[in-house]
Design a protein around this motif. Sequence first.
Motif, PDB file in Angstrom:
ATOM      1  N   TYR A 180      10.295  -1.761 -18.507  1.00 24.30           N
ATOM      2  CA  TYR A 180       9.711  -1.627 -17.283  1.00 24.30           C
ATOM      3  C   TYR A 180       8.414  -2.473 -16.894  1.00 24.30           C
ATOM      4  N   ASN A 195       8.177  -5.365 -11.733  1.00 29.88           N
ATOM      5  CA  ASN A 195       7.798  -5.287 -10.170  1.00 29.88           C
ATOM      6  C   ASN A 195       6.644  -5.329 -10.030  1.00 29.88           C
ATOM      7  N   SER A 206      15.367   1.300  -6.764  1.00 28.70           N
ATOM      8  CA  SER A 206      13.790   1.237  -6.525  1.00 28.70           C
ATOM      9  C   SER A 206      13.034   0.122  -5.874  1.00 28.70           C
ATOM     10  N   THR A 246      10.415  11.523  -6.686  1.00 30.15           N
ATOM     11  CA  THR A 246      11.686  11.083  -7.012  1.00 30.15           C
ATOM     12  C   THR A 246      12.838  10.898  -5.711  1.00 30.15           C
ATOM     13  N   ALA A 266       8.772  16.694 -14.795  1.00 25.85           N
ATOM     14  CA  ALA A 266       9.797  15.809 -16.082  1.00 25.85           C
ATOM     15  C   ALA A 266      10.026  14.657 -15.861  1.00 25.85           C
ATOM     16  N   GLU A 267       9.312  13.679 -15.294  1.00 19.86           N
ATOM     17  CA  GLU A 267       9.282  12.180 -15.154  1.00 19.86           C
ATOM     18  C   GLU A 267       8.468  11.525 -16.007  1.00 19.86           C
ATOM     19  N   TYR A 320       6.053   6.145 -16.709  1.00 19.26           N
ATOM     20  CA  TYR A 320       6.546   4.762 -16.143  1.00 19.26           C
ATOM     21  C   TYR A 320       7.552   4.943 -15.053  1.00 19.26           C
ATOM     22  N   ARG A 321       8.355   6.166 -14.790  1.00 16.88           N
ATOM     23  CA  ARG A 321       9.026   6.143 -13.673  1.00 16.88           C
ATOM     24  C   ARG A 321       8.345   6.627 -12.599  1.00 16.88           C
ATOM     25  N   ASP A 351       5.499   5.624 -11.941  1.00 13.92           N
ATOM     26  CA  ASP A 351       4.860   4.274 -11.426  1.00 13.92           C
ATOM     27  C   ASP A 351       5.798   3.442 -10.636  1.00 13.92           C
ATOM     28  N   ARG A 352       7.077   3.335 -11.244  1.00 15.00           N
ATOM     29  CA  ARG A 352       8.365   2.746 -10.345  1.00 15.00           C
ATOM     30  C   ARG A 352       8.562   3.383  -9.093  1.00 15.00           C
ATOM     31  N   PHE A 360       5.561   2.507  -6.774  1.00 13.20           N
ATOM     32  CA  PHE A 360       5.883   0.977  -6.271  1.00 13.20           C
ATOM     33  C   PHE A 360       6.951   1.056  -4.916  1.00 13.20           C
ATOM     34  N   HIS A 361       8.057   1.664  -5.278  1.00  9.35           N
ATOM     35  CA  HIS A 361       9.055   2.011  -4.321  1.00  9.35           C
ATOM     36  C   HIS A 361       8.319   2.506  -2.975  1.00  9.35           C
ATOM     37  N   ASN A 418       5.706   9.189 -23.103  1.00  8.64           N
ATOM     38  CA  ASN A 418       5.908   7.516 -22.721  1.00  8.64           C
ATOM     39  C   ASN A 418       6.101   6.908 -24.219  1.00  8.64           C
ATOM     40  N   PRO A 465       6.512   3.034 -25.583  1.00  4.55           N
ATOM     41  CA  PRO A 465       4.929   3.164 -26.008  1.00  4.55           C
ATOM     42  C   PRO A 465       4.160   3.816 -25.196  1.00  4.55           C
ATOM     43  N   VAL A 466       2.791   4.528 -25.574  1.00  2.00           N
ATOM     44  CA  VAL A 466       1.814   5.222 -24.843  1.00  2.00           C
ATOM     45  C   VAL A 466       1.490   4.531 -23.384  1.00  2.00           C
ATOM     46  N   TRP A 467       1.381   5.142 -22.294  1.00  2.00           N
ATOM     47  CA  TRP A 467       1.018   4.816 -21.318  1.00  2.00           C
ATOM     48  C   TRP A 467      -0.531   4.865 -21.089  1.00  2.00           C
ATOM     49  N   ASN A 468      -1.193   3.759 -20.787  1.00  4.67           N
ATOM     50  CA  ASN A 468      -2.480   3.878 -20.456  1.00  4.67           C
ATOM     51  C   ASN A 468      -2.775   4.299 -19.008  1.00  4.67           C
ATOM     52  N   TRP A 510      -1.346   1.896  -6.701  1.00  5.09           N
ATOM     53  CA  TRP A 510      -0.228   1.359  -5.643  1.00  5.09           C
ATOM     54  C   TRP A 510      -0.622   1.625  -4.305  1.00  5.09           C
TER      55      TRP A 510
END
Lengths: 270, 270
Positions: free
Chosen positions: A75, A78, A168, B164, B189-190, B193-194, B196-197, B200-201, B225, B227-230, B240
């Motif tokens: 990911y 984008n 997306s 979502t 329950a997302e 990274y989802r 974030d995506r 973005f959308h 996540n 790897p770990v999400w900063n 965004w």
Amino acid sequence: MRIAVVAPSCRLSEVAAAKVEAIVMARGDADLAIHSQCFLSDGHFAGSNAQRLAALRDVMADATVNAVWFARGGYGSNRIAEAALADLPDAAREKTYLGYSDAGFLLAGFHKAGLCVAHGPMVQDVIRAEGEAAVGRSLDWLVRRDEASLEPDLAGPAMAFNLTVLSSLLGTPLEPDFNGAELLVEDVAEHLYRIDRSMFHLARSASVARVRAIRLGRISDVPDNDPVWNGDAEAIVRDWCNRAGIRFGGSADIGHDACNRVVPFPLAAS
Amino acid sequence: MRIAVVAPSCRLSEVAAAKVEAIVMARGDADLAIHSQCFLSDGHFAGSNAQRLAALRDVMADATVNAVWFARGGYGSNRIAEAALADLPDAAREKTYLGYSDAGFLLAGFHKAGLCVAHGPMVQDVIRAEGEAAVGRSLDWLVRRDEASLEPDLAGPAMAFNLTVLSSLLGTPLEPDFNGAELLVEDVAEHLYRIDRSMFHLARSASVARVRAIRLGRISDVPDNDPVWNGDAEAIVRDWCNRAGIRFGGSADIGHDACNRVVPFPLAAS
């Protein structure tokens, strides 16, 4: 033939990089330049947005590079796709860009900007079972446009995407013109209810109404649906195509696996 | 005051139904009519598309019903939302529709069609800890427009959505006019990274460009996540909004929990 590898999304593994370097060396028909950015790490990503963007713009602007091969998905492309297309140097227009999965954000935006893009296996795919065949297919396409690498039922303009990535980017500046194109979709690790939701989004989006057909690649590693989902992914795609008056064109030989074939996008006017 | 309950997405539990019936009985200020369709089962859904649509259209057309309260979310209301709005009877325009989560597909389309909708707790929420307070908040709003039920920082036109679900309806016939409205989003329950995506959308969609602000409700039950999400969800939404030139309006008191407050959508011209 010089092929540059950058990682606009997640980090490339050193093992995959070494395997593909050895494959290219043994072939002897191309030089492979794996950018050091591929091995950076910043949380989820292969380096910060700035680092990933700089590496991508480096290779896009390099006139000695004939093709840019995306290292892997995950990911994050984008987050830099629009900036990568700003003030496009001439050299960026004279090369091919290849990848899939999360790289679909780049394929979409780059295609819209008139660049030459194709959907196909990436460097990280080499570590799959039979992964050498997957990367070989991409190399055969990049080096000598080998038609044996292509999805076998292409007839006319086609584009291929990960379904979730495609959903997306609908309505964003990355969205290309789908009119008249056959749209091939695949997905991985998504529940069937999510596939259904993404297909609703795709089929009912005004900008997708005039595609020539939708074809279904492989939907793999589907987590169990609770409660159980009646039917399969093909029934979902047929249903939404039918509701939207879009032709369902059957199966497509693409997916998150070693059999993934290459789908070159049509050359669009910039 | 007569409130009808239907389940356009997933099946309502009998336990939740009985608890809410007892609550309404004890209050004595409304009649609750839980449609038998709520307890049907067809794979993932509370009955087939035809059964869910028929129940929804039944209560929409019933002039004795003052409010339609969606039983619960899950997934599936997008499969019947457009058909529910065909040949709208006058009686459908004279009632309030309340729900959230997957019911956001209905909130969006019904609002666009000029109906009176609100984002707030549903019947199934009663089984959460402190769930009685949640359904009481919705009942207080439906029965007597109690302002104590409302999200506390509403100032001007606002809409609220599951992020979502909102991402999945952009560009479809269900998409309402967002111009000038404050957009409140929540999710459950997302992976980050989802989130974030989806952000973005949302932020990069042309149709969202002229919202007054985006506010962030609770993002709960986030899977790890790897790897770990900063950073956290607020950093994602701020980022965004900042990139898209949309004002970030701070937090919102909505979410998949018992504290979820009511957000009435502005009355739109049909």
